[in-house]
Design a protein around this motif. Sequence first.
Motif, short mmCIF file in Angstrom:
data_model
loop_
_atom_site.label_atom_id
_atom_site.label_comp_id
_atom_site.label_asym_id
_atom_site.label_seq_id
_atom_site.Cartn_x
_atom_site.Cartn_y
_atom_site.Cartn_z
N GLU A 1 -38.72 -24.91 8.28
CA GLU A 1 -39.48 -23.81 7.70
C GLU A 1 -39.59 -23.99 6.17
N ALA A 2 -38.48 -24.33 5.54
CA ALA A 2 -38.49 -24.49 4.08
C ALA A 2 -39.40 -25.64 3.66
N ILE A 3 -39.36 -26.73 4.40
CA ILE A 3 -40.19 -27.89 4.05
C ILE A 3 -41.67 -27.52 4.18
N TYR A 4 -42.03 -26.82 5.23
CA TYR A 4 -43.43 -26.40 5.40
C TYR A 4 -43.84 -25.43 4.30
N ASP A 5 -42.95 -24.51 3.92
CA ASP A 5 -43.27 -23.56 2.85
C ASP A 5 -43.48 -24.29 1.52
N ILE A 6 -42.63 -25.26 1.23
CA ILE A 6 -42.80 -26.05 0.01
C ILE A 6 -44.12 -26.80 0.06
N ALA A 7 -44.44 -27.38 1.22
CA ALA A 7 -45.69 -28.14 1.38
C ALA A 7 -46.91 -27.24 1.17
N ARG A 8 -46.82 -25.98 1.58
CA ARG A 8 -47.94 -25.04 1.40
C ARG A 8 -47.97 -24.44 0.01
N GLY A 9 -46.96 -24.73 -0.80
CA GLY A 9 -46.91 -24.17 -2.15
C GLY A 9 -46.41 -22.74 -2.17
N ASP A 10 -45.60 -22.35 -1.18
CA ASP A 10 -45.09 -20.98 -1.10
C ASP A 10 -43.79 -20.79 -1.87
N GLY A 11 -43.60 -21.55 -2.91
CA GLY A 11 -42.41 -21.38 -3.75
C GLY A 11 -41.51 -22.60 -3.72
N LEU A 12 -40.69 -22.69 -4.75
CA LEU A 12 -39.78 -23.83 -4.88
C LEU A 12 -38.41 -23.56 -4.27
N ASN A 13 -38.14 -22.32 -3.89
CA ASN A 13 -36.88 -21.98 -3.23
C ASN A 13 -37.21 -21.04 -2.08
N PRO A 14 -37.85 -21.56 -1.04
CA PRO A 14 -38.36 -20.71 0.03
C PRO A 14 -37.27 -20.03 0.85
N TYR A 15 -37.66 -18.91 1.41
CA TYR A 15 -36.78 -18.12 2.26
C TYR A 15 -36.76 -18.73 3.66
N VAL A 16 -35.58 -18.88 4.23
CA VAL A 16 -35.42 -19.42 5.57
C VAL A 16 -35.03 -18.25 6.47
N SER A 17 -35.96 -17.83 7.30
CA SER A 17 -35.75 -16.62 8.09
C SER A 17 -34.61 -16.75 9.10
N VAL A 18 -34.42 -17.92 9.66
CA VAL A 18 -33.35 -18.12 10.64
C VAL A 18 -31.98 -17.93 10.01
N ARG A 19 -31.83 -18.39 8.78
CA ARG A 19 -30.55 -18.30 8.08
C ARG A 19 -30.43 -17.02 7.26
N GLY A 20 -31.56 -16.40 6.92
CA GLY A 20 -31.53 -15.16 6.17
C GLY A 20 -31.24 -15.32 4.69
N HIS A 21 -31.63 -16.43 4.12
CA HIS A 21 -31.47 -16.64 2.68
C HIS A 21 -32.40 -17.75 2.20
N ARG A 22 -32.44 -17.93 0.90
CA ARG A 22 -33.28 -18.97 0.32
C ARG A 22 -32.56 -20.32 0.44
N ILE A 23 -33.34 -21.36 0.64
CA ILE A 23 -32.81 -22.68 0.97
C ILE A 23 -31.85 -23.23 -0.08
N PHE A 24 -32.19 -23.12 -1.35
CA PHE A 24 -31.32 -23.71 -2.38
C PHE A 24 -30.16 -22.80 -2.76
N ASN A 25 -30.11 -21.60 -2.19
CA ASN A 25 -28.92 -20.78 -2.35
C ASN A 25 -27.88 -21.16 -1.29
N ASP A 26 -28.28 -21.96 -0.34
CA ASP A 26 -27.37 -22.46 0.68
C ASP A 26 -26.86 -23.84 0.25
N HIS A 27 -27.74 -24.78 0.10
CA HIS A 27 -27.37 -26.13 -0.33
C HIS A 27 -28.33 -26.60 -1.41
N PHE A 28 -27.82 -27.44 -2.28
CA PHE A 28 -28.67 -28.05 -3.29
C PHE A 28 -29.05 -29.43 -2.78
#
Length: 186
Positions: A1-28
């Motif tokens: 989900e995060a990779i697709y959001d980045i590809a669409r230009g939906d932000g540099l730290n997209p929200y991952v709905s399955v995990r309930g947080h933004r991708i780079f707040n989980d791992h760098f």
Amino acid sequence: EAIYDIARGDGLNPYVSVRGHRIFNDHFDPIIFLAAPFARLSGYHPLSIILFDFAFFLALMLACERLTRPLAPRVRAVLLALAIFNKPILLALLFPIHPSLWAVIPMFFLSRAILQEREGAIALWSLLLMPFKEIYPLAVICLALPYLLRRRWRLGAALLFMAIPVFFVAITFRQQILGDTVAYTS
């Protein structure tokens, strides 16, 4: 989900709905930006990132086979075992489409460079490994220590010079920019 959001230009730290947080707040793991153009070129097809994942694994296997041919059988066996039976590969079976699998390629080449004692390659593959996960800059810092203890100052200092700022950004500065990281508790 995060990779697709980045590809669409939906932000540099997209929200991952399955995990309930933004991708780079989980791992760098900024290496995921490498997969975004692949997702865009495939028209965001669901299989595109699985194919991207498979391409990394295939590239690793081809590199292992090709680059270990001239090595002594014992060294070749160690490198092949490292490439196939290491923690990232095994975890990748549980978490496909994950930078842990992709990190195996720079790990393989870094291991090869260490075994061959090629300082430039050690520095290069250490640098290329760090964007895969926040723990890898710490691993490079630890790698620098034996070189410093063996008085290989140039390599030890180069590894520290590369890894300390990345580690600082991944662990400290990232929280200041992106907010709190995800806490893993039982």
